[in-house]
Design a protein around this motif. Sequence first.
Motif, PDB file in Angstrom:
ATOM      1  N   ILE A  44      20.862 -66.094 -15.207  1.00  0.00           N
ATOM      2  CA  ILE A  44      21.199 -65.191 -16.321  1.00  0.00           C
ATOM      3  C   ILE A  44      21.669 -63.872 -15.721  1.00  0.00           C
ATOM      4  CG2 ILE A  44      20.410 -64.002 -18.393  1.00  0.00           C
ATOM      5  CD1 ILE A  44      18.254 -65.997 -18.762  1.00  0.00           C
ATOM      6  N   LEU A  45      22.860 -63.456 -16.139  1.00  0.00           N
ATOM      7  CA  LEU A  45      23.388 -62.171 -15.657  1.00  0.00           C
ATOM      8  C   LEU A  45      22.951 -61.051 -16.573  1.00  0.00           C
ATOM      9  CD1 LEU A  45      27.187 -62.733 -14.871  1.00  0.00           C
ATOM     10  CD2 LEU A  45      25.255 -62.679 -13.271  1.00  0.00           C
ATOM     11  N   LEU A  46      22.600 -59.934 -15.995  1.00  0.00           N
ATOM     12  CA  LEU A  46      22.418 -58.736 -16.791  1.00  0.00           C
ATOM     13  C   LEU A  46      22.800 -57.526 -15.958  1.00  0.00           C
ATOM     14  CD1 LEU A  46      18.670 -57.907 -17.516  1.00  0.00           C
ATOM     15  CD2 LEU A  46      19.381 -59.464 -15.745  1.00  0.00           C
ATOM     16  N   LEU A  47      22.927 -56.398 -16.609  1.00  0.00           N
ATOM     17  CA  LEU A  47      23.389 -55.195 -15.921  1.00  0.00           C
ATOM     18  C   LEU A  47      22.198 -54.325 -15.548  1.00  0.00           C
ATOM     19  CD1 LEU A  47      26.257 -54.325 -18.420  1.00  0.00           C
ATOM     20  CD2 LEU A  47      26.463 -55.544 -16.223  1.00  0.00           C
ATOM     21  N   ASP A  48      22.373 -53.531 -14.492  1.00  0.00           N
ATOM     22  CA  ASP A  48      21.277 -52.604 -14.163  1.00  0.00           C
ATOM     23  C   ASP A  48      21.149 -51.509 -15.219  1.00  0.00           C
ATOM     24  OD1 ASP A  48      23.635 -51.325 -13.363  1.00  0.00           O
ATOM     25  OD2 ASP A  48      22.772 -50.480 -11.539  1.00  0.00           O
ATOM     26  N   HIS A  49      22.152 -51.359 -16.106  1.00  0.00           N
ATOM     27  CA  HIS A  49      22.062 -50.382 -17.196  1.00  0.00           C
ATOM     28  C   HIS A  49      21.299 -50.945 -18.395  1.00  0.00           C
ATOM     29  CE1 HIS A  49      25.461 -47.557 -15.796  1.00  0.00           C
ATOM     30  NE2 HIS A  49      25.359 -48.498 -14.872  1.00  0.00           N
ATOM     31  N   ALA A  50      20.858 -52.192 -18.317  1.00  0.00           N
ATOM     32  CA  ALA A  50      20.224 -52.836 -19.476  1.00  0.00           C
ATOM     33  C   ALA A  50      18.980 -52.070 -19.928  1.00  0.00           C
ATOM     34  CB  ALA A  50      19.837 -54.270 -19.126  1.00  0.00           C
ATOM     35  N   TYR A  51      18.696 -52.174 -21.206  1.00  0.00           N
ATOM     36  CA  TYR A  51      17.501 -51.560 -21.788  1.00  0.00           C
ATOM     37  C   TYR A  51      16.275 -52.263 -21.213  1.00  0.00           C
ATOM     38  CZ  TYR A  51      14.567 -49.706 -25.553  1.00  0.00           C
ATOM     39  OH  TYR A  51      13.607 -49.065 -26.281  1.00  0.00           O
ATOM     40  N   ASN A  52      15.256 -51.475 -20.907  1.00  0.00           N
ATOM     41  CA  ASN A  52      14.111 -52.039 -20.180  1.00  0.00           C
ATOM     42  C   ASN A  52      13.473 -53.237 -20.896  1.00  0.00           C
ATOM     43  OD1 ASN A  52      12.174 -52.063 -18.027  1.00  0.00           O
ATOM     44  ND2 ASN A  52      10.700 -51.236 -19.497  1.00  0.00           N
ATOM     45  N   ALA A  53      13.294 -53.148 -22.208  1.00  0.00           N
ATOM     46  CA  ALA A  53      12.640 -54.259 -22.924  1.00  0.00           C
ATOM     47  C   ALA A  53      13.488 -55.533 -22.836  1.00  0.00           C
ATOM     48  CB  ALA A  53      12.406 -53.883 -24.389  1.00  0.00           C
ATOM     49  N   VAL A  54      14.790 -55.354 -22.821  1.00  0.00           N
ATOM     50  CA  VAL A  54      15.700 -56.504 -22.721  1.00  0.00           C
ATOM     51  C   VAL A  54      15.625 -57.110 -21.314  1.00  0.00           C
ATOM     52  CG1 VAL A  54      18.160 -57.137 -22.760  1.00  0.00           C
ATOM     53  CG2 VAL A  54      17.195 -55.640 -24.550  1.00  0.00           C
ATOM     54  N   ARG A  55      15.547 -56.231 -20.332  1.00  0.00           N
ATOM     55  CA  ARG A  55      15.387 -56.704 -18.945  1.00  0.00           C
ATOM     56  C   ARG A  55      14.072 -57.488 -18.808  1.00  0.00           C
ATOM     57  NH1 ARG A  55      12.750 -54.944 -14.625  1.00  0.00           N
ATOM     58  NH2 ARG A  55      11.949 -53.128 -15.727  1.00  0.00           N
ATOM     59  N   LEU A  99      24.219 -67.786 -18.848  1.00  0.00           N
ATOM     60  CA  LEU A  99      24.140 -66.789 -19.911  1.00  0.00           C
ATOM     61  C   LEU A  99      24.298 -65.403 -19.303  1.00  0.00           C
ATOM     62  CD1 LEU A  99      23.209 -66.003 -22.865  1.00  0.00           C
ATOM     63  CD2 LEU A  99      20.858 -66.123 -22.022  1.00  0.00           C
ATOM     64  N   ALA A 100      24.954 -64.516 -20.057  1.00  0.00           N
ATOM     65  CA  ALA A 100      24.985 -63.101 -19.664  1.00  0.00           C
ATOM     66  C   ALA A 100      24.434 -62.291 -20.829  1.00  0.00           C
ATOM     67  CB  ALA A 100      26.411 -62.661 -19.344  1.00  0.00           C
ATOM     68  N   VAL A 101      23.576 -61.349 -20.515  1.00  0.00           N
ATOM     69  CA  VAL A 101      23.018 -60.447 -21.529  1.00  0.00           C
ATOM     70  C   VAL A 101      23.611 -59.071 -21.240  1.00  0.00           C
ATOM     71  CG1 VAL A 101      20.909 -59.530 -22.554  1.00  0.00           C
ATOM     72  CG2 VAL A 101      20.883 -61.801 -21.504  1.00  0.00           C
ATOM     73  N   LEU A 102      24.507 -58.635 -22.098  1.00  0.00           N
ATOM     74  CA  LEU A 102      25.304 -57.440 -21.789  1.00  0.00           C
ATOM     75  C   LEU A 102      25.164 -56.378 -22.861  1.00  0.00           C
ATOM     76  CD1 LEU A 102      28.655 -59.200 -20.815  1.00  0.00           C
ATOM     77  CD2 LEU A 102      26.819 -58.445 -19.284  1.00  0.00           C
ATOM     78  N   ASP A 103      25.120 -55.136 -22.444  1.00  0.00           N
ATOM     79  CA  ASP A 103      25.079 -54.048 -23.419  1.00  0.00           C
ATOM     80  C   ASP A 103      26.486 -53.785 -23.942  1.00  0.00           C
ATOM     81  OD1 ASP A 103      22.298 -52.576 -22.555  1.00  0.00           O
ATOM     82  OD2 ASP A 103      23.373 -53.453 -20.877  1.00  0.00           O
ATOM     83  N   HIS A 104      26.551 -53.439 -25.206  1.00  0.00           N
ATOM     84  CA  HIS A 104      27.817 -52.914 -25.724  1.00  0.00           C
ATOM     85  C   HIS A 104      27.876 -51.418 -25.412  1.00  0.00           C
ATOM     86  CE1 HIS A 104      30.818 -52.605 -29.339  1.00  0.00           C
ATOM     87  NE2 HIS A 104      31.304 -52.127 -28.223  1.00  0.00           N
ATOM     88  N   ILE A 105      26.816 -50.697 -25.819  1.00  0.00           N
ATOM     89  CA  ILE A 105      26.706 -49.276 -25.471  1.00  0.00           C
ATOM     90  C   ILE A 105      25.385 -49.123 -24.725  1.00  0.00           C
ATOM     91  CG2 ILE A 105      26.615 -46.916 -26.341  1.00  0.00           C
ATOM     92  CD1 ILE A 105      28.133 -47.884 -28.829  1.00  0.00           C
ATOM     93  N   THR A 106      25.458 -48.665 -23.497  1.00  0.00           N
ATOM     94  CA  THR A 106      24.256 -48.658 -22.655  1.00  0.00           C
ATOM     95  C   THR A 106      23.294 -47.556 -23.094  1.00  0.00           C
ATOM     96  OG1 THR A 106      25.338 -47.209 -21.060  1.00  0.00           O
ATOM     97  CG2 THR A 106      25.516 -49.581 -20.681  1.00  0.00           C
ATOM     98  N   SER A 107      22.017 -47.802 -22.838  1.00  0.00           N
ATOM     99  CA  SER A 107      21.003 -46.880 -23.335  1.00  0.00           C
ATOM    100  C   SER A 107      20.846 -45.627 -22.468  1.00  0.00           C
ATOM    101  CB  SER A 107      19.680 -47.631 -23.473  1.00  0.00           C
ATOM    102  OG  SER A 107      18.664 -46.750 -23.827  1.00  0.00           O
ATOM    103  N   PRO A 108      20.484 -45.742 -21.186  1.00  0.00           N
ATOM    104  CA  PRO A 108      20.271 -44.498 -20.438  1.00  0.00           C
ATOM    105  C   PRO A 108      21.576 -43.745 -20.205  1.00  0.00           C
ATOM    106  CG  PRO A 108      20.063 -46.413 -18.974  1.00  0.00           C
ATOM    107  CD  PRO A 108      20.225 -46.938 -20.371  1.00  0.00           C
ATOM    108  N   THR A 109      22.684 -44.500 -20.091  1.00  0.00           N
ATOM    109  CA  THR A 109      23.941 -43.913 -19.637  1.00  0.00           C
ATOM    110  C   THR A 109      24.988 -43.728 -20.751  1.00  0.00           C
ATOM    111  OG1 THR A 109      24.380 -46.174 -18.887  1.00  0.00           O
ATOM    112  CG2 THR A 109      23.787 -44.573 -17.204  1.00  0.00           C
TER     113      THR A 109
END
Length: 418
Positions: free
Chosen positions: A109-120, A162-172
Motif C-alpha cells: 500500500i502506497l502512502l505519502l509522508d504528508h499523510a494524516y497521522n490517523a490515516v497512516r 492500493l494507494a492512499v493519497l491526500d487531496h489536500i495535505t494536512s500539515p503542509t
Amino acid sequence: MANPNFGRQLLALWHLAPDATFLNHGSFGACPREVLAAQGALREEMERSPDQFFRKRIMPGGDNAVRQSAEALATFVGTQSDRIAFAENATSAVSAVLMSRSLEPGDEILLLDHAYNAVRLATHHVCRKSGAVPHTVELPIPIRSDDIVARLESAVEPRTRLAVLDHITSPTALVLPIAEMVRVLHAKGVAVLVDGAHGVGQVPLSLDDLGADWYTSNAHKWLYAPKGTAFLYAGAESTAGREAPSQINGGSAAGRGAPSQLAGGSAAGLLPLAISHYNHLGFPQAFDYVGTRDVTSWLSLPAALDFVSRHGADRIMAYNYTIAREGAALLERLGAVPVGPDAMAAAMRALILPQRREAQPADGQDLMRTLWEHHRIQVASSVFQARLLIRVSGQIYLEHDDFERLADALARDGWPGR
Ligand SMILES: Cc1ncc(COP(=O)(O)O)c(C=O)c1O
C-alpha cells in the motif's frame, strides 16, 4: 478585500468567540448558527418521537432522509447519490475502506509522508493484520510540483494494490495533483483511496470525473456542516473491482439478503466498520443506519449547502484563497518560507518557520499554546520533516487585520527555536 460582503461582519453568523482570532478553520471547521439551528430542530423532532424518527426517517426503507441528504450532496460534488454514503468523519471512512479490502501477505500500500497521522496508523494497522507492506513515498519540502507524480509512479511495484493519497495535505496544506495521480496509478492497475478530508467546500469537486476508487471528505470542515458529517464516495468501475467482493469486516453478512445497489466497482464489499442490520444491503445503505446514533448532522447538510449557495461557492473559495495568500505574505516578511507554490494552495497556507536549532517534537504544540494563551490567536502548527510549520486558514469571517495580528505577535514574541 475584493469582496465587501465578506469579512469580520460575518463573524456574528458563527458562535466563534469574538475576542479571538480564529485562523484555523482547517482542523475542525466551524458551523454557522443557522445550520446548527436547523440541526437543533431535527434533534427536537428526534427526541419528540424517537420511534417515528428512526423507523420512518432514518432506517432504510422509510422516508430515507439520509438518502435525501446524499442527493443534495451528490449534486454538489459531481456524482449520484447511490455512490455516496455518510460517515462521522474522514478517519472512520478511510478505515472502512481499508478494512473492507482483502490484502494478501506481500501486497503493498502506497502512502505519502504528508499523510494524516490517523490515516497512516490505519494503513499500518491493516498491513500488520494482513501481512501487506506500507510503502511511504517522501515528498520533501519546500515541494517541487514537477516531480510529485513521477515520485509516486516510480514507487509502484508489481505487488502494489492500493494507494492512499491526500487531496489536500494536512500539515503542509498542499493541493496535490490528484487527477494526474489517479490516472497514473490506474494505468498501473493500482486502486486509489483519496483522503480528501479538506476537499469538499475548499476546492471544486467533480468526483465522477476524477474517477478515484474511493474519496472521502469532511463536510464539517469547509462545507459548514455540523461536526460528524463526512462522506465516502465509491466509484462505479475501478481497479478495485479486480478484487473479489470482500470477506473482511462483516462481508459475510452481505450474503444474507439483497445485493448492494452498486454490485461492482469500488462499492463491492464496502461496509461500515460496525456490523449492523443493513450490511446485507451493501453500499451505501449499509452506512445509513449503524445502530442508534445522532445523524442529525447529516440531515443538516441541505442547510449547510443552502448557506454555501447564498454566499456563493465560487466567491467563498476565491475569498478564502486570496485572504490566506495575503496572510501568508505577511509571514514571509518574517522569514517564513512557503511549503509549496501558489498554484498548489487553496484556502490554507503552510509555511516553514526558520529556527536556529533542530525542530523539537513539541515545538508545534508550544507555538499553538503560546499564541492562544498570550494573544487569543488560533493557528495550526506541527513539526514535519524536522521543520517547524505554521498553517493558517482563510475564511469569509476573516480580514487582513486578523493575519496582521498574527504577524505582529510572531514578530514580537518569535517562535520556538527562533
Ligand atoms: C488530511 C486529513 N485526513 C483526515 C483527517 C481526519 O478528519 P476527522 O478528524 O474529521 O476524521 C484530517 C483532519 O484534519 C485531515 O487533515
